[in-house]
Design an enzyme around this catalytic site. Sequence first.
Site, PDB file in Angstrom:
ATOM      1  N   HIS A 175      -8.053  -5.172  -0.311  1.00  0.00           N
ATOM      2  CA  HIS A 175      -6.759  -4.512  -0.149  1.00  0.00           C
ATOM      3  C   HIS A 175      -6.013  -4.996   1.093  1.00  0.00           C
ATOM      4  CE1 HIS A 175      -3.741  -1.449  -0.671  1.00  0.00           C
ATOM      5  NE2 HIS A 175      -4.004  -0.913   0.509  1.00  0.00           N
TER       6      HIS A 175
ATOM      7  N   SER B 171       0.853  -1.187   0.000  1.00  0.00           N
ATOM      8  CA  SER B 171       0.000   0.000   0.000  1.00  0.00           C
ATOM      9  C   SER B 171       0.898   1.250   0.000  1.00  0.00           C
ATOM     10  CB  SER B 171      -0.953  -0.034   1.197  1.00  0.00           C
ATOM     11  OG  SER B 171      -1.964   0.927   1.071  1.00  0.00           O
TER      12      SER B 171
ATOM     13  N   ASP C 115      -8.690  -6.729  -4.646  1.00  0.00           N
ATOM     14  CA  ASP C 115      -8.441  -5.353  -4.193  1.00  0.00           C
ATOM     15  C   ASP C 115      -9.251  -4.368  -5.028  1.00  0.00           C
ATOM     16  OD1 ASP C 115      -7.376  -2.939  -3.291  1.00  0.00           O
ATOM     17  OD2 ASP C 115      -5.304  -3.636  -3.335  1.00  0.00           O
TER      18      ASP C 115
END
Length: 379
Positions: free
Chosen positions: A358, A173, A329
């Site tokens: 995610h 991320s 995701d």
Amino acid sequence: MLLRRLLQMRVGRWPGRSAVRSLCSGGGGMQDEYGELSSAGESFVVERLQLESGQWLDGAEVRYNTYGQLNGAKDNVLVVCHALTGNSEVHKWWSGLLGPGKAFDTDKYLIVCANILGSCYGSTGPMSLDPKSKLPYLVDFPQITVRDTVQLHLRMVKEQLGANKIAAVVGGSLGGMQALEWALCGGDFVERVVPIACGGYHTAWQIGVSECQRQAIYADPKWCGGRCNPDDLPLQGLAVARQMAMVSYRTAKAFHGKFGREKRKDGLFQVRSYLEYQGEKFKSRMDPLSYVAITEQMDTHDLGRHRGGVDAALAGIKQPTLVIGIDSDILYPLAEQEELNEKIPDSEMVVVTSNEGHDGFLLEQEQIQAAILKFLKDR
């Protein structure tokens, strides 16, 4: 009182923690990504740091943790980059990857994780005292880019740890965005990179999702244009922002599987109970100003800025690269990792299968570890 409050916030002790723990017993439902986080660690301080914006940040402090030992050649550093609400304690949120024989092998590597600028976990952020005014920065904290954070962390690894080489940089991320910047900022100093669940720039979709969360904080009457009272922060707005984020981190399938249309005894949906619990818990470990600053930092993510565009920047990544995506995701969809894999010259890609969306980059640790171990062994 103000100074005591600021010191409490810097070490992660917040009022009401016992109330949050009481509420936690009814949270249930979904696995949490993080344990109890703190600002423990070592510090690296730069007296004056020039930022990408041209502004200067005086007394820029980075909090970091290390695991393992630096070898004689000083070339066995493995950097781990944390995400939006993480910290430098890798053992609290990626414990399945850390230890002898694991992806972050403490017998082989010196594992280093540094807290990003803008955070409330030890590094300089909005609640830090401005050396000039002796008051907290609040909204006057300067704009920080992902590149600013990486450049400072790079200095820490070179100047404080004395490393001659970085064996690999891994992150998911926001951590993945940092990993990509490490590849370009570090050049030959960085041997391999593993960006997970991110793209080469923050898209309108991701900026919009973050903006909705910031607006929830701004709508809290205690926000006061960002010049809020450090003893009375807009925590309810922060809680709502967290609830929004938790929905974007998961999937419709995961929510349906965990909660369906089940209700509590009082008639409220279980999913509401879960989201309220997450929001309340978040109040105990994050401050609203840091949350705004870090999400804005994420929005600056654009590898192509001042590098001739994203395609040129990706083509300029010369290190062997392992791109990892999560098939479910919705926040950083698989197409973004496919683009990275296509445009980075020496790249390979692994797709993690998960219903968790995610957050699979934190929750699917067995699959993540297997991919990283193979990459580090082969490359």
